[in-house]
Scaffold this motif. Structure first.
Motif, PDB file in Angstrom:
ATOM      1  N   CYS A   1      -2.690 -97.407  -3.885  1.00  0.00           N
ATOM      2  CA  CYS A   1      -2.149 -98.526  -3.204  1.00  0.00           C
ATOM      3  C   CYS A   1      -0.665 -99.030  -3.082  1.00  0.00           C
ATOM      4  O   CYS A   1      -0.009 -99.405  -2.409  1.00  0.00           O
ATOM      5  CB  CYS A   1      -3.118 -99.830  -3.441  1.00  0.00           C
TER       6      CYS A   1
ATOM      7  N   ILE B   1     -12.699-101.308  -1.802  1.00  0.00           N
ATOM      8  CA  ILE B   1     -11.354-101.543  -1.382  1.00  0.00           C
ATOM      9  C   ILE B   1     -10.783-100.362  -0.789  1.00  0.00           C
ATOM     10  O   ILE B   1     -10.910 -98.955  -1.447  1.00  0.00           O
ATOM     11  CB  ILE B   1     -10.504-101.539  -2.827  1.00  0.00           C
TER      12      ILE B   1
ATOM     13  N   HIS C   1      -8.612 -97.878  -0.882  1.00  0.00           N
ATOM     14  CA  HIS C   1      -7.484 -97.468  -1.932  1.00  0.00           C
ATOM     15  C   HIS C   1      -6.564 -96.313  -1.284  1.00  0.00           C
ATOM     16  O   HIS C   1      -6.915 -95.738  -0.254  1.00  0.00           O
ATOM     17  CB  HIS C   1      -7.726 -96.636  -3.274  1.00  0.00           C
TER      18      HIS C   1
ATOM     19  N   CYS D   1      -4.770-105.142  -4.583  1.00  0.00           N
ATOM     20  CA  CYS D   1      -5.075-103.929  -5.515  1.00  0.00           C
ATOM     21  C   CYS D   1      -3.873-103.415  -5.952  1.00  0.00           C
ATOM     22  O   CYS D   1      -2.837-103.329  -4.942  1.00  0.00           O
ATOM     23  CB  CYS D   1      -6.186-102.933  -4.851  1.00  0.00           C
TER      24      CYS D   1
ATOM     25  N   CYS E   1      -3.331-100.557  -7.824  1.00  0.00           N
ATOM     26  CA  CYS E   1      -3.661 -99.109  -8.369  1.00  0.00           C
ATOM     27  C   CYS E   1      -2.480 -98.231  -8.045  1.00  0.00           C
ATOM     28  O   CYS E   1      -1.951 -98.746  -6.926  1.00  0.00           O
ATOM     29  CB  CYS E   1      -4.937 -98.509  -8.025  1.00  0.00           C
TER      30      CYS E   1
END
Ligand SMILES: [Zn+2]
Ligand SMILES: [Zn+2]
Length: 90
Positions: free
Chosen positions: A64, A46, A48, A59, A61
């Protein structure tokens, strides 16, 4: 004559009729699912801290999320600037 209800018609002919919009939605959804599957299989990482990580890889997180928020803000600002420009030129 474009064939409606196809992703290619949506992209290449820029057709926004209902079947074409739906085809595009399905295509995007499949791409997203495929990406997520590859990530789960460890074949893809991914990206990020990018809007793509948030949207395409689902995603959530902190990095992100922030990138997605920034992107949304930038889009809103651009839209507002364009609207103001149009209002002043009209
Ligand atoms: Zn169409
Ligand atoms: Zn992330």
């Amino acid at each position: 004559m474009p064939t409606h209800g196809r992703y290619t018609t949506y992209v290449n002919q820029k057709c926004r009729c209902k079947p074409c919009v739906k085809a595009n939605t399905v295509w995007c959804e499949n791409r997203r699912k495929e990406r997520i599957r590859l990530v789960e299989a460890g074949l893809l990482t991914i990206p990020h801290g990018t809007d793509g990580g948030y949207r395409n890889y689902a995603c959530r997180c902190a990095d992100c999320k922030r990138a997605h928020a920034d992107m949304r803000l930038a889009t809103l600002r651009r839209r507002r600037a364009r609207a103001l420009q149009q209002a002043s030129s009209a």
